[in-house]
Design a protein around this motif. Structure first.
Motif, PDB file in Angstrom:
ATOM      1  N   LEU A 112      34.613  32.444  44.348  1.00  0.00           N
ATOM      2  CA  LEU A 112      34.838  33.891  44.409  1.00  0.00           C
ATOM      3  C   LEU A 112      33.745  34.776  43.817  1.00  0.00           C
ATOM      4  O   LEU A 112      33.901  36.004  43.785  1.00  0.00           O
ATOM      5  N   ALA A 113      32.643  34.209  43.358  1.00  0.00           N
ATOM      6  CA  ALA A 113      31.570  35.050  42.812  1.00  0.00           C
ATOM      7  C   ALA A 113      31.146  36.072  43.861  1.00  0.00           C
ATOM      8  O   ALA A 113      30.982  35.750  45.040  1.00  0.00           O
ATOM      9  N   GLY A 114      31.028  37.318  43.427  1.00  0.00           N
ATOM     10  CA  GLY A 114      30.639  38.397  44.328  1.00  0.00           C
ATOM     11  C   GLY A 114      31.800  39.099  45.004  1.00  0.00           C
ATOM     12  O   GLY A 114      31.595  40.068  45.736  1.00  0.00           O
ATOM     13  N   THR A 115      33.020  38.655  44.762  1.00  0.00           N
ATOM     14  CA  THR A 115      34.189  39.247  45.412  1.00  0.00           C
ATOM     15  C   THR A 115      34.531  40.602  44.808  1.00  0.00           C
ATOM     16  O   THR A 115      34.736  40.729  43.600  1.00  0.00           O
ATOM     17  N   ASP A 116      34.600  41.627  45.649  1.00  0.00           N
ATOM     18  CA  ASP A 116      35.022  42.965  45.233  1.00  0.00           C
ATOM     19  C   ASP A 116      36.547  42.966  45.177  1.00  0.00           C
ATOM     20  O   ASP A 116      37.206  42.679  46.182  1.00  0.00           O
ATOM     21  N   LEU A 117      37.092  43.279  44.023  1.00  0.00           N
ATOM     22  CA  LEU A 117      38.552  43.280  43.852  1.00  0.00           C
ATOM     23  C   LEU A 117      39.175  44.635  44.176  1.00  0.00           C
ATOM     24  O   LEU A 117      40.386  44.785  44.125  1.00  0.00           O
ATOM     25  N   GLY A 118      38.352  45.625  44.468  1.00  0.00           N
ATOM     26  CA  GLY A 118      38.879  46.945  44.825  1.00  0.00           C
ATOM     27  C   GLY A 118      39.133  47.812  43.617  1.00  0.00           C
ATOM     28  O   GLY A 118      38.547  47.613  42.546  1.00  0.00           O
ATOM     29  N   VAL A 119      40.007  48.790  43.798  1.00  0.00           N
ATOM     30  CA  VAL A 119      40.335  49.744  42.729  1.00  0.00           C
ATOM     31  C   VAL A 119      41.835  49.790  42.503  1.00  0.00           C
ATOM     32  O   VAL A 119      42.623  49.520  43.405  1.00  0.00           O
ATOM     33  N   THR A 120      42.196  50.154  41.289  1.00  0.00           N
ATOM     34  CA  THR A 120      43.606  50.286  40.919  1.00  0.00           C
ATOM     35  C   THR A 120      44.114  51.674  41.296  1.00  0.00           C
ATOM     36  O   THR A 120      43.349  52.538  41.731  1.00  0.00           O
ATOM     37  N   GLU A 121      45.381  51.871  41.065  1.00  0.00           N
ATOM     38  CA  GLU A 121      45.964  53.211  41.139  1.00  0.00           C
ATOM     39  C   GLU A 121      45.489  54.001  39.915  1.00  0.00           C
ATOM     40  O   GLU A 121      45.103  53.411  38.900  1.00  0.00           O
ATOM     41  N   TYR A 122      45.541  55.319  39.988  1.00  0.00           N
ATOM     42  CA  TYR A 122      45.217  56.152  38.834  1.00  0.00           C
ATOM     43  C   TYR A 122      46.349  56.127  37.818  1.00  0.00           C
ATOM     44  O   TYR A 122      47.523  56.000  38.181  1.00  0.00           O
ATOM     45  N   GLY A 152      46.099  43.476  36.156  1.00  0.00           N
ATOM     46  CA  GLY A 152      47.299  42.982  36.822  1.00  0.00           C
ATOM     47  C   GLY A 152      47.511  43.564  38.210  1.00  0.00           C
ATOM     48  O   GLY A 152      48.203  42.974  39.037  1.00  0.00           O
ATOM     49  N   GLU A 153      46.910  44.731  38.479  1.00  0.00           N
ATOM     50  CA  GLU A 153      47.007  45.335  39.807  1.00  0.00           C
ATOM     51  C   GLU A 153      46.036  44.698  40.798  1.00  0.00           C
ATOM     52  O   GLU A 153      46.224  44.814  42.003  1.00  0.00           O
ATOM     53  N   ARG A 164      41.122  55.163  36.677  1.00  0.00           N
ATOM     54  CA  ARG A 164      41.409  53.951  37.448  1.00  0.00           C
ATOM     55  C   ARG A 164      40.260  52.983  37.220  1.00  0.00           C
ATOM     56  O   ARG A 164      39.210  53.349  36.677  1.00  0.00           O
ATOM     57  N   MET A 165      40.453  51.738  37.640  1.00  0.00           N
ATOM     58  CA  MET A 165      39.422  50.724  37.427  1.00  0.00           C
ATOM     59  C   MET A 165      38.999  50.105  38.752  1.00  0.00           C
ATOM     60  O   MET A 165      39.831  49.782  39.597  1.00  0.00           O
ATOM     61  N   GLN A 166      37.693  49.927  38.880  1.00  0.00           N
ATOM     62  CA  GLN A 166      37.098  49.184  39.993  1.00  0.00           C
ATOM     63  C   GLN A 166      36.557  47.903  39.389  1.00  0.00           C
ATOM     64  O   GLN A 166      36.011  47.914  38.282  1.00  0.00           O
ATOM     65  N   ALA A 167      36.710  46.780  40.085  1.00  0.00           N
ATOM     66  CA  ALA A 167      36.270  45.495  39.535  1.00  0.00           C
ATOM     67  C   ALA A 167      35.681  44.599  40.617  1.00  0.00           C
ATOM     68  O   ALA A 167      36.127  44.608  41.763  1.00  0.00           O
ATOM     69  N   THR A 168      34.675  43.823  40.195  1.00  0.00           N
ATOM     70  CA  THR A 168      34.032  42.831  41.056  1.00  0.00           C
ATOM     71  C   THR A 168      33.833  41.554  40.256  1.00  0.00           C
ATOM     72  O   THR A 168      33.377  41.615  39.111  1.00  0.00           O
TER      73      THR A 168
END
Length: 154
Positions: A14-24, A79-80, A111-115
């Motif tokens: 999964l290296a490089g996988t964009d996990l998207g963004v959470t709700e605000y 957790g989201e 909100r959080m964006q994660a990769t």
């Protein structure tokens, strides 16, 4: 339910996988006050967090969240976004390169964006390094940028 749920056996791919963004989530004065109480925050600058009237005349024009309060929200945000199945233990292993780049005022929404930046094997499991950015709605500059480390054991 998290955006992405994977089996442990797929974790190393999964290296490089964009996990998207959470709700605000809105930051409230009550959250800030509870965080101050829980951490025993009584430094001289304490008023900038817990005294709304005095904070109006401060450098930000309003009370602001503690940087570590904002940072701690990585866990509920996490957790989201992501979960791993087929493991016996999940451990928050630490943080790298944490920066508090902009204050979060009371009433702000974040909100959080994660990769997933890196995935590596460790004895009995796997470790991931996740690049996280906690964004403030309507602002270009984020509140927190941090690399979060988590371990998963089979």
């Amino acid at each position: 339910m998290p955006n992405l749920v994977v089996d442990f056996d797929k974790l190393l791919t999964l290296a490089g996988t964009d996990l998207g963004v959470t709700e605000y989530r809105e930051i409230t004065q009550e959250q800030i006050n509870k965080f101050a109480d829980a951490t025993g925050d009584d430094q001289w600058i304490h008023w900038i967090h817990v005294d709304p009237e005095r904070a109006k005349d401060g450098p930000f024009g309003a009370p602001i969240a503690h940087g570590f309060l904002t940072l701690s929200l990585i866990i509920p945000f996490w957790g989201e976004l992501f979960d791993v199945e087929g493991v016996t233990t999940k451990v928050n292993y630490g943080l790298d390169k944490v920066r508090f780049t902009s204050p979060v005022k009371v009433g702000a929404r974040i909100r959080m964006q994660a990769t997933i930046a890196e995935v590596s094997e460790v004895k009995g499991g796997a470790q991931i390094k996740v690049a996280n950015t906690i964004e403030i709605e309507g602002q270009e500059r984020p509140a927190v940028v941090a690399e979060f480390l988590a371990r998963f054991y089979k």
